[in-house]
Write an enzyme that holds these catalytic residues in place. Structure first.
Site, PDB file in Angstrom:
ATOM      1  N   TYR A   1       0.841  -1.200   0.000  1.00  0.00           N
ATOM      2  CA  TYR A   1       0.000   0.000   0.000  1.00  0.00           C
ATOM      3  C   TYR A   1       0.872   1.244   0.000  1.00  0.00           C
ATOM      4  O   TYR A   1       2.077   1.196   0.255  1.00  0.00           O
ATOM      5  CB  TYR A   1      -0.957   0.015   1.201  1.00  0.00           C
ATOM      6  CG  TYR A   1      -0.332   0.407   2.523  1.00  0.00           C
ATOM      7  CD1 TYR A   1      -0.528   1.683   3.051  1.00  0.00           C
ATOM      8  CD2 TYR A   1       0.438  -0.495   3.262  1.00  0.00           C
ATOM      9  CE1 TYR A   1       0.030   2.045   4.271  1.00  0.00           C
ATOM     10  CE2 TYR A   1       0.993  -0.135   4.468  1.00  0.00           C
ATOM     11  CZ  TYR A   1       0.785   1.124   4.977  1.00  0.00           C
ATOM     12  OH  TYR A   1       1.349   1.482   6.176  1.00  0.00           O
TER      13      TYR A   1
ATOM     14  N   ARG B   1       8.238   4.774  -4.286  1.00  0.00           N
ATOM     15  CA  ARG B   1       8.299   3.788  -3.203  1.00  0.00           C
ATOM     16  C   ARG B   1       7.304   2.666  -3.441  1.00  0.00           C
ATOM     17  O   ARG B   1       7.592   1.497  -3.166  1.00  0.00           O
ATOM     18  CB  ARG B   1       8.038   4.469  -1.856  1.00  0.00           C
ATOM     19  CG  ARG B   1       8.203   3.520  -0.662  1.00  0.00           C
ATOM     20  CD  ARG B   1       8.130   4.245   0.662  1.00  0.00           C
ATOM     21  NE  ARG B   1       6.807   4.843   0.888  1.00  0.00           N
ATOM     22  CZ  ARG B   1       6.484   5.514   1.988  1.00  0.00           C
ATOM     23  NH1 ARG B   1       7.386   5.697   2.953  1.00  0.00           N
ATOM     24  NH2 ARG B   1       5.281   6.036   2.133  1.00  0.00           N
TER      25      ARG B   1
ATOM     26  N   ARG C   1      -6.692 -20.467  -2.850  1.00  0.00           N
ATOM     27  CA  ARG C   1      -5.805 -20.285  -1.699  1.00  0.00           C
ATOM     28  C   ARG C   1      -4.659 -21.295  -1.726  1.00  0.00           C
ATOM     29  O   ARG C   1      -4.861 -22.504  -1.662  1.00  0.00           O
ATOM     30  CB  ARG C   1      -6.583 -20.421  -0.385  1.00  0.00           C
ATOM     31  CG  ARG C   1      -5.732 -20.062   0.838  1.00  0.00           C
ATOM     32  CD  ARG C   1      -6.511 -20.213   2.140  1.00  0.00           C
ATOM     33  NE  ARG C   1      -5.716 -19.748   3.275  1.00  0.00           N
ATOM     34  CZ  ARG C   1      -4.785 -20.462   3.891  1.00  0.00           C
ATOM     35  NH1 ARG C   1      -4.530 -21.703   3.460  1.00  0.00           N
ATOM     36  NH2 ARG C   1      -4.100 -19.965   4.902  1.00  0.00           N
TER      37      ARG C   1
ATOM     38  N   GLU D   1      11.075   2.729  14.786  1.00  0.00           N
ATOM     39  CA  GLU D   1      10.247   3.809  14.257  1.00  0.00           C
ATOM     40  C   GLU D   1       8.921   3.820  14.996  1.00  0.00           C
ATOM     41  O   GLU D   1       8.676   2.982  15.871  1.00  0.00           O
ATOM     42  CB  GLU D   1      10.034   3.649  12.752  1.00  0.00           C
ATOM     43  CG  GLU D   1       9.467   2.311  12.332  1.00  0.00           C
ATOM     44  CD  GLU D   1       9.575   2.075  10.828  1.00  0.00           C
ATOM     45  OE1 GLU D   1       9.640   3.043  10.064  1.00  0.00           O
ATOM     46  OE2 GLU D   1       9.573   0.888  10.425  1.00  0.00           O
TER      47      GLU D   1
ATOM     48  N   LEU E   1      10.939   1.602   7.457  1.00  0.00           N
ATOM     49  CA  LEU E   1      10.402   2.052   6.173  1.00  0.00           C
ATOM     50  C   LEU E   1      11.128   3.321   5.729  1.00  0.00           C
ATOM     51  O   LEU E   1      11.368   4.212   6.555  1.00  0.00           O
ATOM     52  CB  LEU E   1       8.911   2.355   6.322  1.00  0.00           C
ATOM     53  CG  LEU E   1       8.173   2.719   5.037  1.00  0.00           C
ATOM     54  CD1 LEU E   1       7.981   1.487   4.166  1.00  0.00           C
ATOM     55  CD2 LEU E   1       6.833   3.363   5.355  1.00  0.00           C
TER      56      LEU E   1
END
Length: 285
Positions: free
Chosen positions: A33, A52, A100, A180, A205
């Site tokens: 995301y 990114r 799956r 972080e 990140l």
């Protein structure tokens, strides 16, 4: 006004957007995301966010379904359809729909693309005036935190601990040093006046706002260091703040119940917040 979402090539009412049960993002958190800020109806520093996104997709072997130019056209149209002047655009890309199985699906499975917007007070966020409070929590995440994965359970648990403690953010700690925030990059200002944040690696990140803030510090001649920050140094800092696409630069006034400085947003954090807003005005388009 009914919110509009984007799903696999179509703009449609948010409450009509549906994903199949067999989507791998739902079954395995097999997806990426990205979140970009919107200021005055324009995207902020969006090229860096899309770069990114492309890197994260590449790292887990998902084909990027759009060029950067196409992504930006879709984002801009979605912002306009929702009339968002200030807030966020969320993008999620999963490996798609397949039976799956832990292994990647065979054949050319189309990635699933979802986008939506959220209105959010950024400029006049009252928390920036009072300063945020934070707690420290153990970092429970996997070893590839440089990938912006949708697998966010550890961050959810950290943020819930912060919520239950009545504070805004949780700073995650591993082996005695800060990694972080649960949804942010951590900075401190030492008693000597140096700006410090952790260096990039697989442990954190690569924050887009982090990158811009360091560039602003360099442009204005403020010394900064990219190195590890231990918990004691965090608690004894002259100032602390965190950065993210939604918070921009957020001063921190208390950590684990102990006030930093005089318990008010510090001058370095306040100045960098001002500079970042000026940057965002210019970077938005």
């Amino acid at each position: 006004m009914n919110r509009t979402a984007y799903l696999n090539g179509a703009f449609l009412p948010l409450d009509e957007a549906r994903l199949p049960v067999m989507d791998r993002g739902f079954l395995f958190a097999d997806g990426i995301y990205e979140v970009a800020a919107v200021l005055h109806g324009r995207l902020v520093d969006n090229a860096a966010h899309l770069a990114r996104l492309d890197r994260s997709l590449s790292e887990i072997g998902i084909r990027n379904p759009h060029t950067a130019e196409a992504w930006e056209r879709l984002e801009t149209e979605l912002v306009a359809k929702n009339g968002v002047r200030e807030g966020l655009v969320y993008i999620q890309v999963t490996r798609g729909v397949a039976e799956r199985d832990f292994s990647f699906p065979k054949g050319d499975v189309a990635p699933t693309v979802v986008m939506f917007t959220q209105e959010k007070a950024i400029v006049n966020n009252p928390l920036a005036e009072s300063g945020a409070r934070a707690i420290t929590v153990p970092d429970l995440r996997w070893k590839r935190r440089d990938i912006k994965s949708v697998a966010l359970l550890a961050q959810v648990l950290a943020k819930q601990q912060a919520s239950e403690a009545g504070v805004a953010e949780a700073f995650m700690v591993e082996d005695g040093v800060v990694t972080e925030g649960s949804s942010s990059t951590v900075f401190i200002v030492t008693q000597a006046g140096a700006l410090v944040t952790r260096p990039l690696s697989n442990a954190i990140l690569p924050g887009i706002t982090r990158k811009a803030v360091l560039a602003l510090a360099q442009e204005t001649g403020r010394p900064f260091e990219e190195r590890l920050i231990n918990v004691r140094e965090l608690s004894e800092a002259a100032e602390a703040f965190y950065t993210s696409a939604s918070a921009f630069v957020m001063p921190v006034v208390e950590i684990d119940g102990k006030a930093l400085g005089d318990g008010r947003p510090g001058p370095v954090a306040r100045r960098l917040r001002e500079l970042y807003f000026a940057f965002a005005e210019g970077a938005g388009r």
